[in-house]
Scaffold this motif. Structure first.
Motif, PDB file in Angstrom:
ATOM      1  N   VAL A  74      18.223   3.166   7.689  1.00  0.00           N
ATOM      2  CA  VAL A  74      18.039   3.762   6.364  1.00  0.00           C
ATOM      3  C   VAL A  74      18.572   5.198   6.330  1.00  0.00           C
ATOM      4  N   THR A  75      18.216   5.980   7.307  1.00  0.00           N
ATOM      5  CA  THR A  75      18.661   7.381   7.335  1.00  0.00           C
ATOM      6  C   THR A  75      20.177   7.463   7.449  1.00  0.00           C
ATOM      7  N   GLU A  76      20.765   6.579   8.259  1.00  0.00           N
ATOM      8  CA  GLU A  76      22.217   6.586   8.419  1.00  0.00           C
ATOM      9  C   GLU A  76      22.915   6.201   7.120  1.00  0.00           C
ATOM     10  N   ALA A  77      22.326   5.246   6.383  1.00  0.00           N
ATOM     11  CA  ALA A  77      22.931   4.826   5.119  1.00  0.00           C
ATOM     12  C   ALA A  77      22.929   5.967   4.113  1.00  0.00           C
ATOM     13  N   ALA A  94      15.963   8.428  -1.063  1.00  0.00           N
ATOM     14  CA  ALA A  94      15.047   7.605  -1.852  1.00  0.00           C
ATOM     15  C   ALA A  94      15.680   6.254  -2.181  1.00  0.00           C
ATOM     16  N   HIS A  95      16.952   6.260  -2.569  1.00  0.00           N
ATOM     17  CA  HIS A  95      17.642   5.014  -2.884  1.00  0.00           C
ATOM     18  C   HIS A  95      17.782   4.139  -1.645  1.00  0.00           C
ATOM     19  N   ALA A  96      18.014   4.741  -0.499  1.00  0.00           N
ATOM     20  CA  ALA A  96      18.144   3.968   0.730  1.00  0.00           C
ATOM     21  C   ALA A  96      16.817   3.328   1.114  1.00  0.00           C
ATOM     22  N   LEU A  97      15.719   4.041   0.907  1.00  0.00           N
ATOM     23  CA  LEU A  97      14.399   3.466   1.184  1.00  0.00           C
ATOM     24  C   LEU A  97      14.137   2.282   0.256  1.00  0.00           C
ATOM     25  N   ARG A  98      14.399   2.460  -1.031  1.00  0.00           N
ATOM     26  CA  ARG A  98      14.199   1.361  -1.983  1.00  0.00           C
ATOM     27  C   ARG A  98      15.036   0.151  -1.588  1.00  0.00           C
ATOM     28  N   ALA A  99      16.287   0.373  -1.233  1.00  0.00           N
ATOM     29  CA  ALA A  99      17.163  -0.739  -0.860  1.00  0.00           C
ATOM     30  C   ALA A  99      16.626  -1.481   0.362  1.00  0.00           C
ATOM     31  N   GLY A 118       7.666   4.826  14.832  1.00  0.00           N
ATOM     32  CA  GLY A 118       8.893   4.554  15.556  1.00  0.00           C
ATOM     33  C   GLY A 118      10.022   5.451  15.093  1.00  0.00           C
ATOM     34  N   ALA A 119      11.155   5.331  15.763  1.00  0.00           N
ATOM     35  CA  ALA A 119      12.280   6.222  15.495  1.00  0.00           C
ATOM     36  C   ALA A 119      12.835   6.065  14.083  1.00  0.00           C
ATOM     37  N   SER A 120      12.798   4.864  13.534  1.00  0.00           N
ATOM     38  CA  SER A 120      13.385   4.649  12.209  1.00  0.00           C
ATOM     39  C   SER A 120      12.558   5.296  11.108  1.00  0.00           C
ATOM     40  N   VAL A 121      11.242   5.080  11.141  1.00  0.00           N
ATOM     41  CA  VAL A 121      10.367   5.664  10.118  1.00  0.00           C
ATOM     42  C   VAL A 121      10.291   7.179  10.283  1.00  0.00           C
ATOM     43  N   LEU A 122      10.092   7.644  11.505  1.00  0.00           N
ATOM     44  CA  LEU A 122      10.000   9.085  11.715  1.00  0.00           C
ATOM     45  C   LEU A 122      11.335   9.767  11.438  1.00  0.00           C
ATOM     46  N   GLY A 123      12.431   9.090  11.742  1.00  0.00           N
ATOM     47  CA  GLY A 123      13.743   9.658  11.457  1.00  0.00           C
ATOM     48  C   GLY A 123      13.965   9.844   9.972  1.00  0.00           C
ATOM     49  N   PHE A 124      13.524   8.874   9.177  1.00  0.00           N
ATOM     50  CA  PHE A 124      13.627   8.998   7.725  1.00  0.00           C
ATOM     51  C   PHE A 124      12.781  10.163   7.225  1.00  0.00           C
ATOM     52  N   ALA A 125      11.532  10.222   7.665  1.00  0.00           N
ATOM     53  CA  ALA A 125      10.637  11.289   7.219  1.00  0.00           C
ATOM     54  C   ALA A 125      11.165  12.660   7.622  1.00  0.00           C
ATOM     55  N   ASP A 126      11.683  12.759   8.831  1.00  0.00           N
ATOM     56  CA  ASP A 126      12.210  14.036   9.303  1.00  0.00           C
ATOM     57  C   ASP A 126      13.449  14.439   8.507  1.00  0.00           C
ATOM     58  N   ALA A 127      14.261  13.455   8.133  1.00  0.00           N
ATOM     59  CA  ALA A 127      15.455  13.748   7.343  1.00  0.00           C
ATOM     60  C   ALA A 127      15.079  14.303   5.974  1.00  0.00           C
ATOM     61  N   VAL A 128      14.066  13.700   5.331  1.00  0.00           N
ATOM     62  CA  VAL A 128      13.620  14.190   4.023  1.00  0.00           C
ATOM     63  C   VAL A 128      13.112  15.619   4.142  1.00  0.00           C
ATOM     64  N   ALA A 145       6.102  17.004  -0.565  1.00  0.00           N
ATOM     65  CA  ALA A 145       7.199  16.385  -1.318  1.00  0.00           C
ATOM     66  C   ALA A 145       7.622  15.072  -0.671  1.00  0.00           C
ATOM     67  N   LEU A 146       7.594  15.018   0.661  1.00  0.00           N
ATOM     68  CA  LEU A 146       7.886  13.770   1.378  1.00  0.00           C
ATOM     69  C   LEU A 146       6.921  12.676   0.941  1.00  0.00           C
ATOM     70  N   TYR A 147       5.634  12.988   0.919  1.00  0.00           N
ATOM     71  CA  TYR A 147       4.642  12.014   0.478  1.00  0.00           C
ATOM     72  C   TYR A 147       4.912  11.570  -0.963  1.00  0.00           C
ATOM     73  N   THR A 148       5.198  12.531  -1.824  1.00  0.00           N
ATOM     74  CA  THR A 148       5.395  12.223  -3.241  1.00  0.00           C
ATOM     75  C   THR A 148       6.593  11.307  -3.444  1.00  0.00           C
ATOM     76  N   LEU A 149       7.702  11.646  -2.809  1.00  0.00           N
ATOM     77  CA  LEU A 149       8.918  10.847  -2.960  1.00  0.00           C
ATOM     78  C   LEU A 149       8.739   9.453  -2.373  1.00  0.00           C
ATOM     79  N   THR A 150       8.115   9.370  -1.207  1.00  0.00           N
ATOM     80  CA  THR A 150       7.908   8.074  -0.560  1.00  0.00           C
ATOM     81  C   THR A 150       6.936   7.212  -1.352  1.00  0.00           C
ATOM     82  N   ASN A 151       5.828   7.823  -1.799  1.00  0.00           N
ATOM     83  CA  ASN A 151       4.832   7.052  -2.540  1.00  0.00           C
ATOM     84  C   ASN A 151       5.391   6.537  -3.866  1.00  0.00           C
ATOM     85  N   PHE A 152       6.187   7.359  -4.541  1.00  0.00           N
ATOM     86  CA  PHE A 152       6.803   6.887  -5.781  1.00  0.00           C
ATOM     87  C   PHE A 152       7.732   5.718  -5.497  1.00  0.00           C
TER      88      PHE A 152
END
Length: 220
Positions: A74-77, A94-99, A118-128, A145-152
């Protein structure tokens, strides 16, 4: 003679976490989350149900591993917009997470409530958070803001997937809403019916993400 990594003829393949998670995701796509049980997973893998608990103590542990697998790449996309400004980069994440959630049946339901580390979830959160901190937000605001964007994103996708052909939502929902407000009791809802009953979930998602980004821009 079989090698240690090759099962003997007539025996089921060796049980491992990666194959278990992949089989669980395949079952999810075929039958949905409600039908995904440890017993059915064990049957699909040709093992006794008890064997699964060597790798996953509970079904929740399995769902967490599935959520982590869904986030692979997801982060790479989202990194395709690395040259854009911080709002474009956040929107891409956000679009990559939805996809990623839409790529699996009931993907948002699987992801919601898990706490994968794991590396994928933490990598996404760290990128945001990295995008936000580079834009000048303090760490605490970036975390919120990470929580808000992810929860939405997860909440939106939950509703979106419920309306898909394989979801449990009433297909007559839009018509039922139109009938319910037709007598003029709810004039504002009636005026907004074209948007409220639209199946253009991408447009709705983009509107919501845009609101979040405008708010963050104003706060910054």
């Amino acid at each position: 003679m079989s090698s240690p990594s090759t099962p003997a003829r007539g025996r089921p393949p060796r049980l491992d976490r990666a194959r278990t998670v992949q089989t669980a995701l395949d079952l999810l796509d075929r039958s949905g989350l409600d039908a995904l049980t440890m017993r059915r997973l064990a049957e699909a893998m040709g093992v006794q149900a008890g064997a699964l608990y060597r790798h996953f103590a509970t079904k929740q542990d399995l769902l967490t591993a599935m959520a982590e697998r869904m986030m692979d790449g997801v982060t790479e996309a989202a990194a395709q917009t690395r040259g854009g400004d911080w709002t474009e980069r956040l929107a891409a994440l956000a679009h990559a997470l939805r996809a990623a959630l839409l790529a699996r049946r009931d993907g948002a339901r699987v992801f919601a409530g898990t706490h994968a580390t794991g590396a994928s979830v933490l990598g996404f959160a760290d990128a945001v958070m990295g995008v936000l901190r580079e834009a000048g937000f303090p760490a605490e605001d970036a975390a919120r803001a990470l929580y808000t964007l992810t929860n939405f994103t997860v909440g939106h996708t939950l509703e979106e997937q419920a309306a898909l052909p394989w979801g449990d939502a009433d297909p007559a929902g839009p018509a039922a809403l139109a009938d319910a407000v037709a007598d003029g009791t709810y004039p504002h809802l009636e005026a907004g019916l074209p948007a409220l009953t639209s199946a253009d979930f991408t447009r709705l998602f983009e509107f919501g993400v845009g609101l979040l980004l405008e708010g963050l821009r104003a706060r910054r």
